[in-house]
Design an enzyme around this catalytic site. Sequence first.
Site, PDB file in Angstrom:
ATOM      1  N   LYS A  15     -51.557  12.878  70.554  1.00  0.00           N
ATOM      2  CA  LYS A  15     -51.145  11.536  70.975  1.00  0.00           C
ATOM      3  C   LYS A  15     -52.178  10.936  71.933  1.00  0.00           C
ATOM      4  O   LYS A  15     -52.467   9.737  71.879  1.00  0.00           O
ATOM      5  CB  LYS A  15     -49.763  11.599  71.618  1.00  0.00           C
ATOM      6  CG  LYS A  15     -48.680  12.032  70.613  1.00  0.00           C
ATOM      7  CD  LYS A  15     -47.399  12.488  71.305  1.00  0.00           C
ATOM      8  CE  LYS A  15     -46.406  13.016  70.272  1.00  0.00           C
ATOM      9  NZ  LYS A  15     -45.275  13.744  70.897  1.00  0.00           N
ATOM     10  N   GLY A  75     -37.084  12.395  67.654  1.00  0.00           N
ATOM     11  CA  GLY A  75     -35.747  12.266  67.070  1.00  0.00           C
ATOM     12  C   GLY A  75     -35.756  11.266  65.939  1.00  0.00           C
ATOM     13  O   GLY A  75     -36.573  10.350  65.909  1.00  0.00           O
TER      14      GLY A  75
END
Lengths: 436, 436
Positions: A207, A304
């Site tokens: 990231k 999620g």
Amino acid sequence: MTSIGIGLCGLGTVGQGVCEHLFGNRALLQQRLGLDLAVVAAAVRDVAKPRRLPADATTVRITGEWRDVVDDPRVRVVVELIGGLDDAFDLILAALKAGKTVVTGNKALLAERGAEIFAESERQGVPVFFEASTAGGIPIIKAVREAFVVNHFLSFHGIVNGTSNYILSRMTDAGLEFADALAEAQREGYAEADPTLDVNGWDAAHKAIILASLAYGSWLRPADLSVAGIDLVSADDIRFARQLGWRVKLLASIRARDAGVSASVWPTLIPAGHVLASVNGVFNAIMVRGDVVGDALFYGRGAGGSPTASAVISDLADAATALVSGGVPRCSGFRPHALYGRALPPGELESRHYLRLAVDDVPGVLGQVAGALGANGIGISSALQPEEHDSGDRAQLILMLDRAKESQMQRAVAELEALPCVRGTAKLLRVESFGS
Amino acid sequence: MTSIGIGLCGLGTVGQGVCEHLFGNRALLQQRLGLDLAVVAAAVRDVAKPRRLPADATTVRITGEWRDVVDDPRVRVVVELIGGLDDAFDLILAALKAGKTVVTGNKALLAERGAEIFAESERQGVPVFFEASTAGGIPIIKAVREAFVVNHFLSFHGIVNGTSNYILSRMTDAGLEFADALAEAQREGYAEADPTLDVNGWDAAHKAIILASLAYGSWLRPADLSVAGIDLVSADDIRFARQLGWRVKLLASIRARDAGVSASVWPTLIPAGHVLASVNGVFNAIMVRGDVVGDALFYGRGAGGSPTASAVISDLADAATALVSGGVPRCSGFRPHALYGRALPPGELESRHYLRLAVDDVPGVLGQVAGALGANGIGISSALQPEEHDSGDRAQLILMLDRAKESQMQRAVAELEALPCVRGTAKLLRVESFGS
């Protein structure tokens, strides 16, 4: 109403979330966008496997081959959610060559082969969107690319791996050791069966590569980063850090200096009163410092199915509106430029450090340790030698060190570990006070 | 490289910031956008007044008439920064009729006449951008409109007035009374000479109207909101709230329920441990709860020349890229729809409350007060009667009340103030625990 055909490749947690919310909030999306985002095809690994799909998704063509989705003439936007490197790369390039906009959340792939992907995107004049690749539901890619477009980014500091943050939070709150906190995270579904990339820092590093590359206009290579994971943090470190007024977080740090761009991921002591110290559990947060906007912080769920689906659908909306506008899309997703220097070698990165040593409990030890550090140009800003019971003739020595280059620290640590009074290996964490 | 001509109307703090950073970071913007944002004209109230402009801004045409800027054939995007209502409205409508994209930071105008402005924008097919109208450098408009496009917004809770937050922070940290903290804020440049709209809650209310209207697709009217300002908070309230584990913030709250949309701005007790409680000084923060993304929070500088300029330039980049793409812009800025019910009447808004009464220090008073509340269907969840010295025969009674409608509370307060044992007026603040 114009309808844009969407093909999903991958129907795991995120793919199912995208499907569920595209159908579930379809009327809302139609009102807000003035067009319809219609899932028309989906590729899965095992077509026979039962899966939870919305009732009105029965019209979606389910296939075992991602090429069927890319080749489907109704599909104008291809969503890559199969993960991994080789197949996902082939898929994205096939879609671009077919003139189909790509949406991906594949951080590992972008971090490894982003330069190739965006070169092809540029050649084909077809955009690649990747909001879901970094920090799940937090719109940090859009913020960096669009909202803060006028800013020179001075730094980013982020908590971008929810698994690590959950584990560190439990080690802090409940005094658990790393292995026990990891086992709990696995039981609770916050860590995968193979947690390697989460706990060794590389998921966060992927990231950081994406953010830094977007912010500074050229793709960093994995070898440009200094990366360490939370697997080297013990309950003792967290306890000693607390006594000194710090919290331990897995911190991704990116900086631009005159000398060049640097990026790293390290378990890091941050001040207990800092807003990032209160980011707990599986939440993510990223602090951005721009030369125009000043400090800004984004906080939310970094993983999620649903939060990540929110990011994918944001990209789908941007992709679809660019398609219906009939014009040239704002950008391919990534615009290379050369306004910033190359990445600094990891050894050149400067930081303050926390050093923990097991030493013989005899007079003169602190002097020998300070001598070895001093010989490498590293000062000690504070020291703690806690009272420990049942430690026999061994003592813990915790030192907060002055700013030093990583190469300096490595030399010093090697010399310290060779001292007769030092037992075993030294524990080294970073320290960040968020000064300018 | 394609150049987009920009006309600035207003060269105050924000206008000068826009000018400074457009010129200062021009090369960076060119690389990132692939086009040039060129300020070609600026309208000011007094052309003779000396002003700080970048050295290379000498080519900018300075005029005393905003119509000159709107009529300038080189200007394709008009930035409205003159503030106020009538002139700014005329300016924006003239620009739209001339087919020129509008960028504005005028929250009062949008809150009062947003419906008219976007109706004209729709008629002309010319977009209006307004990121700078709400929370300065925080990209909340882009987040709500684009990043969270798939979300039904369950609620927003924001600290969106920096002046109020600075004053409350100083009242909390230094125990200052409101008037002294306001005077300090004025000395420090954090409050204007006329701070009325900041301290009476209406500046925050304007931002709440814009956010709620964007989120729910139809323009709220000022009369739809319940608004109170920090001018009714005393150092005593802050001290008592602290004793009970709360902090006092000026909180803008927006909610969508089956019954309809509600919006309000009130001095509100929030839990001391909540992340919004740690937003201090002139910083702003907005917490968004979406049905897909869950909770997300944005934090940053909500005012000031540079942060607001960052938002204006983000809009300019979006406007310019839409112009050069040759296509239809993504949206006019605001898309009306009727998926949500109308705004609830303010009297229907439910909340918990903090109530402070000055009462006679005699037996039976709590019983009378509880009776009046109970007769209006309002329960007491906790009570505090602090020991006060030199208060004579008077006592302070602090009650934390159960959830009640605003209309209920108003009736109860009127009855309480009519009781012989109650002295003066009751002090009523809201209480928010951020439950679902």
